[in-house]
Design a protein around this motif. Structure first.
Motif, mmCIF file in Angstrom:
data_model
loop_
_atom_site.group_PDB
_atom_site.id
_atom_site.type_symbol
_atom_site.label_atom_id
_atom_site.label_comp_id
_atom_site.label_asym_id
_atom_site.label_seq_id
_atom_site.Cartn_x
_atom_site.Cartn_y
_atom_site.Cartn_z
ATOM 1 N N SER A 1 -1.607 6.559 -7.846
ATOM 2 C CA SER A 1 -2.930 5.977 -7.636
ATOM 3 C C SER A 1 -3.143 5.005 -8.801
ATOM 4 O O SER A 1 -3.895 5.285 -9.741
ATOM 5 C CB SER A 1 -4.002 7.068 -7.602
ATOM 6 O OG SER A 1 -5.247 6.477 -7.330
ATOM 7 N N MET A 2 -2.408 3.897 -8.732
ATOM 8 C CA MET A 2 -2.401 2.940 -9.842
ATOM 9 C C MET A 2 -3.753 2.231 -9.972
ATOM 10 O O MET A 2 -4.172 1.893 -11.084
ATOM 11 C CB MET A 2 -1.304 1.888 -9.621
ATOM 12 C CG MET A 2 0.095 2.461 -9.386
ATOM 13 S SD MET A 2 0.674 3.492 -10.733
ATOM 14 C CE MET A 2 0.978 2.247 -11.978
ATOM 15 N N GLY A 3 -4.394 1.961 -8.853
ATOM 16 C CA GLY A 3 -5.679 1.263 -8.892
ATOM 17 C C GLY A 3 -5.549 -0.230 -9.109
ATOM 18 O O GLY A 3 -6.407 -0.849 -9.745
ATOM 19 N N LEU A 4 -4.478 -0.808 -8.592
ATOM 20 C CA LEU A 4 -4.303 -2.263 -8.556
ATOM 21 C C LEU A 4 -4.300 -2.925 -9.943
ATOM 22 O O LEU A 4 -4.968 -3.940 -10.149
ATOM 23 C CB LEU A 4 -5.415 -2.846 -7.673
ATOM 24 C CG LEU A 4 -5.182 -3.881 -6.589
ATOM 25 C CD1 LEU A 4 -3.823 -3.800 -5.943
ATOM 26 C CD2 LEU A 4 -6.269 -3.797 -5.538
ATOM 27 N N ASN B 1 -1.550 -7.775 1.683
ATOM 28 C CA ASN B 1 -1.601 -6.307 1.610
ATOM 29 C C ASN B 1 -2.882 -5.811 2.279
ATOM 30 O O ASN B 1 -3.966 -5.952 1.734
ATOM 31 C CB ASN B 1 -1.558 -5.876 0.140
ATOM 32 C CG ASN B 1 -1.562 -4.364 -0.030
ATOM 33 O OD1 ASN B 1 -1.559 -3.622 0.949
ATOM 34 N ND2 ASN B 1 -1.562 -3.905 -1.278
ATOM 35 N N SER C 1 -3.677 -2.768 2.761
ATOM 36 C CA SER C 1 -4.123 -1.455 2.264
ATOM 37 C C SER C 1 -5.152 -1.630 1.164
ATOM 38 O O SER C 1 -4.967 -1.164 0.047
ATOM 39 C CB SER C 1 -2.934 -0.659 1.746
ATOM 40 O OG SER C 1 -2.099 -0.320 2.821
ATOM 41 N N PRO D 1 -9.465 -1.899 0.015
ATOM 42 C CA PRO D 1 -10.770 -1.370 0.402
ATOM 43 C C PRO D 1 -11.522 -2.320 1.301
ATOM 44 O O PRO D 1 -11.449 -3.533 1.164
ATOM 45 C CB PRO D 1 -11.508 -1.216 -0.933
ATOM 46 C CG PRO D 1 -10.486 -1.369 -1.994
ATOM 47 C CD PRO D 1 -9.322 -2.075 -1.428
ATOM 48 N N ASN E 1 3.517 0.529 3.505
ATOM 49 C CA ASN E 1 2.923 0.880 2.222
ATOM 50 C C ASN E 1 3.049 2.405 2.056
ATOM 51 O O ASN E 1 3.529 3.107 2.959
ATOM 52 C CB ASN E 1 1.458 0.421 2.198
ATOM 53 C CG ASN E 1 0.972 0.121 0.778
ATOM 54 O OD1 ASN E 1 1.300 0.844 -0.161
ATOM 55 N ND2 ASN E 1 0.184 -0.931 0.643
ATOM 56 N N SER E 2 2.624 2.906 0.909
ATOM 57 C CA SER E 2 2.732 4.340 0.662
ATOM 58 C C SER E 2 1.921 5.137 1.696
ATOM 59 O O SER E 2 0.967 4.636 2.283
ATOM 60 C CB SER E 2 2.260 4.671 -0.756
ATOM 61 O OG SER E 2 0.977 4.142 -0.977
HETATM 62 O O1 YRO Z 1 -2.709 1.972 -6.475
HETATM 63 C C1 YRO Z 1 -2.234 0.870 -6.187
HETATM 64 O O2 YRO Z 1 -2.312 -0.143 -6.941
HETATM 65 C C2 YRO Z 1 -1.510 0.784 -4.896
HETATM 66 N N1 YRO Z 1 -0.559 1.748 -4.678
HETATM 67 C C3 YRO Z 1 0.158 1.763 -3.507
HETATM 68 O O3 YRO Z 1 0.993 2.663 -3.308
HETATM 69 N N2 YRO Z 1 -0.063 0.821 -2.567
HETATM 70 C C4 YRO Z 1 -1.006 -0.167 -2.754
HETATM 71 O O4 YRO Z 1 -1.175 -1.002 -1.856
HETATM 72 C C5 YRO Z 1 -1.778 -0.189 -3.956
HETATM 73 C C6 YRO Z 1 -2.839 -1.233 -4.136
HETATM 74 C C7 YRO Z 1 -4.032 -1.079 -3.204
HETATM 75 C C8 YRO Z 1 -4.957 0.083 -3.434
HETATM 76 C C9 YRO Z 1 -4.304 1.363 -2.959
HETATM 77 C C10 YRO Z 1 -5.390 0.266 -4.876
HETATM 78 C C11 YRO Z 1 -6.215 -0.120 -2.597
#
Ligand code: YRO
Length: 309
Positions: A70-73, A125, A127, A129, A191-192
């Motif tokens: 859960s990197m959070g971009l 991407n 995935s 919000p 994606n994950s």
């Molecule tokens: O947490 C991330 O930055 C992340 N991790 C993933 O496995 N896939 C993603 O597309 C992202 C970035 C997008 C989001 C999950 C933070 C909304």
């Protein structure tokens, strides 16, 4: 002997292996290291309007059969990537810019500025919000269509879509129809696998800090989900939509399975984080051995040729 080069939407890649967005591709140093490695392309981290530090650590955890994150971009912000693209393009392989956003309205401006920097391809991407209380854009077909039509207007390089995994054929059908109406040039699947939870039973605790331990799953445990999504969209588009297969590629044979399902290239996330850029040379050697063992000399000889019983 064995040719592992490939092409996607008219762009030639010296190798079919590349990093998955997010894996070792946030900073200039990481992107340059991908350029100097055996990777067949340089894929950037998904970018947002503002630079972001991302979530508090620990935010990635690798275990024997996969990973959770859960990197959070975390990313440098789109202006920094726009400035870096010309330098990355001198490294002899395609550059794929991954465009994201914290809401739907962020995407078009980022896409327009990044397009002007002329990456070889852009990957959108989905995935990301949407409005709070709604699922991510990729799980909302109407929001996906609205967004893809808006970004398509400002993107002149080949435009791909990175999709989350779908688990029901009805969702594959609906999203296939959306993609067919939006001028999409390639797909990146998947994606994950979202919102898994990994537990440490010894310490009786979660393994990552954000979101109470929930995060996106990657690696070996998601390979069947990735293969199913590659195969489902390969069939929907009757083999005419280029597909990058992402999910569970750890060994050469995993890449071979993705190609049999219809992938033209494959990306590595978890194994790249765990092993570093040496993974690219190892995977090339392993896939070349697998192909020659089967009597294939190039990827096109077996792409999509999965047999059914
Ligand atoms: O947490 C991330 O930055 C992340 N991790 C993933 O496995 N896939 C993603 O597309 C992202 C970035 C997008 C989001 C999950 C933070 C909304």
């Amino acid at each position: 002997m064995t040719d592992l080069s490939t092409s996607i939407a008219g762009v030639r890649f010296p190798s079919c292996f590349m990093n998955a967005s997010g894996a070792l591709c946030v900073t200039r140093d990481e992107l340059l290291a991908l350029g100097l490695s055996r990777a067949g392309a340089i894929v950037t981290k998904s970018m947002t309007v503002e630079p972001r530090d991302g979530n508090p650590a620990p935010r990635y955890f690798g275990f024997p059969s996969g990973s959770i994150n859960s990197m959070g971009l975390p990313n440098l912000g789109y202006k920094a990537y726009a400035a870096l693209i010309p330098e990355l393009k001198t490294l002899g392989k395609p550059v794929i810019a991954s465009v994201a956003g914290l809401c739907e309205d962020d995407f078009p401006m980022i896409a327009a500025t990044i397009n002007a920097a002329k990456p070889d391809l852009i990957e959108v991407n989905l995935s990301c919000p949407n409005i709070p209380g709604k699922p991510q854009i990729g799980y909302d077909a109407e929001a996906s269509e609205r967004l893809l039509k808006r970004v398509r207007k400002v993107i002149t390089v080949p435009m791909g879509v990175k999709l989350p995994p779908y688990f029901d054929p009805a969702h594959h059908t609906v999203m296939g129809a959306v993609i067919g109406r939006c001028g999409v040039d390639f797909l990146n699947l998947i994606n994950s696998v979202g919102n898994g939870l990994v537990v440490d039973p010894e310490r009786e605790v979660v393994v990552i800090k954000p979101k109470g331990g929930f995060g996106g799953l990657g690696g070996t445990i998601i390979k069947p989900v990735a293969l199913a999504n590659v195969r489902a969209f390969w069939k929907i588009f009757e083999g005419r939509m280029p597909i990058i297969g992402t999910g569970g590629v750890v060994k050469g044979v995993d890449a071979f399975e993705h190609v049999l399902c219809g992938a033209s290239a494959v990306q590595i996330g978890t194994v790249l984080v765990e092993e570093g850029v040496d993974a690219f040379g190892r995977l090339e050697t392993e896939l070349a051995a697998q192909l020659s063992k089967k009597g294939y000399t190039r990827l096109e000889d077996c792409r999509g040729k999965l047999k059914e019983l």
